[in-house]
Design a protein around this motif. Structure first.
Motif, PDB file in Angstrom:
ATOM      1  N   VAL A 148       0.839  -1.209   0.000  1.00 23.23           N
ATOM      2  CA  VAL A 148       0.000   0.000   0.000  1.00 23.23           C
ATOM      3  C   VAL A 148       0.870   1.254   0.000  1.00 23.23           C
ATOM      4  O   VAL A 148       0.529   2.269  -0.638  1.00 23.23           O
ATOM      5  CB  VAL A 148      -0.942  -0.005   1.223  1.00 23.23           C
TER       6      VAL A 148
ATOM      7  N   TYR B  44      -1.152   1.968  -5.863  1.00 23.87           N
ATOM      8  CA  TYR B  44      -2.608   2.055  -5.740  1.00 23.87           C
ATOM      9  C   TYR B  44      -3.123   3.490  -5.606  1.00 23.87           C
ATOM     10  O   TYR B  44      -4.270   3.698  -5.208  1.00 23.87           O
ATOM     11  CB  TYR B  44      -3.067   1.225  -4.528  1.00 23.87           C
TER      12      TYR B  44
ATOM     13  N   ALA C  72      -3.788  -6.898  -5.236  1.00 21.34           N
ATOM     14  CA  ALA C  72      -5.113  -6.612  -4.679  1.00 21.34           C
ATOM     15  C   ALA C  72      -6.234  -6.967  -5.642  1.00 21.34           C
ATOM     16  O   ALA C  72      -7.359  -7.254  -5.217  1.00 21.34           O
ATOM     17  CB  ALA C  72      -5.212  -5.135  -4.289  1.00 21.34           C
TER      18      ALA C  72
ATOM     19  N   LEU D 264      -3.529  -9.140   0.432  1.00 19.38           N
ATOM     20  CA  LEU D 264      -4.089  -7.799   0.261  1.00 19.38           C
ATOM     21  C   LEU D 264      -5.298  -7.892  -0.648  1.00 19.38           C
ATOM     22  O   LEU D 264      -5.224  -8.435  -1.746  1.00 19.38           O
ATOM     23  CB  LEU D 264      -3.052  -6.845  -0.348  1.00 19.38           C
TER      24      LEU D 264
ATOM     25  N   SER E 138      -8.768  -5.842  -2.451  1.00 24.16           N
ATOM     26  CA  SER E 138      -9.143  -4.523  -2.941  1.00 24.16           C
ATOM     27  C   SER E 138      -9.987  -3.767  -1.922  1.00 24.16           C
ATOM     28  O   SER E 138      -9.891  -2.539  -1.805  1.00 24.16           O
ATOM     29  CB  SER E 138      -9.902  -4.635  -4.266  1.00 24.16           C
TER      30      SER E 138
ATOM     31  N   ASP F  52      -9.536  -3.672   1.146  1.00 25.99           N
ATOM     32  CA  ASP F  52      -8.657  -3.079   2.159  1.00 25.99           C
ATOM     33  C   ASP F  52      -8.254  -1.660   1.792  1.00 25.99           C
ATOM     34  O   ASP F  52      -7.871  -0.873   2.660  1.00 25.99           O
ATOM     35  CB  ASP F  52      -7.383  -3.920   2.325  1.00 25.99           C
ATOM     36  N   LEU F  53      -8.351  -1.330   0.511  1.00 20.73           N
ATOM     37  CA  LEU F  53      -7.877  -0.036   0.018  1.00 20.73           C
ATOM     38  C   LEU F  53      -8.995   0.997   0.113  1.00 20.73           C
ATOM     39  O   LEU F  53      -9.564   1.433  -0.887  1.00 20.73           O
ATOM     40  CB  LEU F  53      -7.375  -0.188  -1.424  1.00 20.73           C
TER      41      LEU F  53
ATOM     42  N   LEU G  44      -7.677   5.495   3.456  1.00 22.26           N
ATOM     43  CA  LEU G  44      -6.303   4.998   3.404  1.00 22.26           C
ATOM     44  C   LEU G  44      -5.568   5.569   2.192  1.00 22.26           C
ATOM     45  O   LEU G  44      -4.426   6.038   2.309  1.00 22.26           O
ATOM     46  CB  LEU G  44      -6.306   3.474   3.348  1.00 22.26           C
ATOM     47  N   ILE G  45      -6.207   5.542   1.040  1.00 18.43           N
ATOM     48  CA  ILE G  45      -5.562   6.069  -0.173  1.00 18.43           C
ATOM     49  C   ILE G  45      -5.322   7.568  -0.047  1.00 18.43           C
ATOM     50  O   ILE G  45      -4.291   8.085  -0.515  1.00 18.43           O
ATOM     51  CB  ILE G  45      -6.413   5.755  -1.414  1.00 18.43           C
TER      52      ILE G  45
ATOM     53  N   VAL H 239      -2.150   7.952   1.948  1.00 14.85           N
ATOM     54  CA  VAL H 239      -0.971   7.621   1.147  1.00 14.85           C
ATOM     55  C   VAL H 239      -0.693   8.717   0.118  1.00 14.85           C
ATOM     56  O   VAL H 239       0.466   9.050  -0.149  1.00 14.85           O
ATOM     57  CB  VAL H 239      -1.143   6.251   0.460  1.00 14.85           C
TER      58      VAL H 239
END
Length: 331
Positions: free
Chosen positions: A228, A233, A243, A250, A252, A254-255, A259-260, A263
């Motif tokens: 991640v 991603y 993902a 991992l 998808s 989870d994203l 979170l994105i 990041v």
């Protein structure tokens, strides 16, 4: 074509002493958890090990159950050693582990002396080695007396099948007791391998201080948060990504958007530092004085180049660290 290692492979890699020992590890180590099994392309796995060594990575980390199928990563690594690295064995630190289910029945899992001794014998056979440099107990087992498990690890070292002992996934109280038993046996613990990344900071509470006090090194696995903490991603889930596939590592879902977003904000810091997101994440883990090395995974050689590039900029300003902490609040 016969492999010849790069002549300048040690010029730019950083090497750190492991705890209070005389052993140094490369600050970046290559893990063979994924992409080295029988389901993967051998020539790609071989190219990654070659590239890692050419970049000064000397530490290669395996476990009995890595694959899939279990055992195949060790077998393929053994083939790579045979094909390319016969003359370089003494320049390499090779580790393996046992602690998860490996074969049917009551003796193929957890932490009994029978399982651990059988497992190291099987691992050495698969890799074609006389010994490994580090043998880890992969996870704690509350049903087996810790004295039996640590006694088995001590026995393996005294047999000459491993030079050093490590632990993985042990919480502070368990680790402290294990360190004490191993020290009394005369085979002190060399290194601890916990999960640690910007997204998973549990070891900061007490484990790092314990390791420093005990003179035990630390190597973080999953420093990129299962992938991640890369650019992979930022703009969606690529069709060829982990993902998007059938990985249990991992998914998808989870994203999450939150979170994105985090990041993406971290990536802006990386850009200001002229780093990739992965380089920022690795440098952030290595900022800790107790951290001997970070354990990376890769699916192609170019990813190893990117990760090693983190070593060009390991320093952080106070402002950068405070900003990162704010982004990661309530993670």
């Amino acid at each position: 074509m016969t492999y010849v290692a790069h002549a300048e492979r040690y010029d730019t890699m950083k090497y750190n002493y492991c705890g209070n020992s005389g052993l140094k590890l490369s600050a970046i180590s290559l893990g063979l958890w994924h992409n080295f099994g029988d389901v993967d392309r051998y020539e790609n796995s071989r190219a990654m090990v070659r590239r890692a060594f050419d970049l000064g990575i000397t530490h290669f980390d395996l476990a009995n159950n890595y694959g899939p199928p279990p055992g195949s990563a060790e077998e393929n690594f053994g083939r790579i050693l045979h094909d390319d690295f016969k003359s370089y064995r003494d320049e390499m630190v090779i580790s393996t582990k046992a602690g998860y289910r490996m074969w049917p029945g009551p003796y193929g899992d957890f932490a009994s002396k029978k399982y651990l001794v059988a497992s190291i014998d099987q691992s050495l056979t698969r890799m074609g080695l006389d010994y490994v440099d580090i043998f880890y107990h992969h996870r704690p087992d509350d049903m087996t007396p810790l004295e039996e498990t640590m006694g088995a690890l001590d026995h393996i070292v005294r047999q000459g099948k491993a030079l050093y002992i490590g632990l993985s996934n042990y919480k502070p109280a368990q680790a402290k007791k294990a360190f004490s038993i191993l020290k009394a046996l005369g085979t002190p613990c060399l290194i601890h391998q916990p999960r640690y990344s910007m997204l998973d900071r549990w070891i900061e509470e007490s484990l790092l201080a314990l390791l420093e006090d005990a003179g035990v090194g630390c190597i973080a696995f999953s420093p990129l948060g299962k992938g991640v903490l890369t650019n992979r991603y930022l703009y969606g889930v690529p069709e060829d990504s982990r993902a998007a596939g059938h990985s249990t590592f991992l998914k998808s879902e989870d994203l999450t958007g939150n979170l994105i977003l985090k990041v993406t904000m971290l990536n802006k810091i990386a850009e200001k530092r002229q780093q990739s997101m992965a380089q920022l994440a690795l440098a952030w883990v290595l900022r800790k004085k107790q951290m001997t090395s970070v354990l990376i995974g890769a699916s192609k050689a170019s990813q190893i180049d990117d990760c090693v590039g983190a070593l060009r900029h390991l320093d952080f300003t106070v402002e950068e660290l405070e900003t990162i902490d704010r982004i990661l609040e309530n993670n």
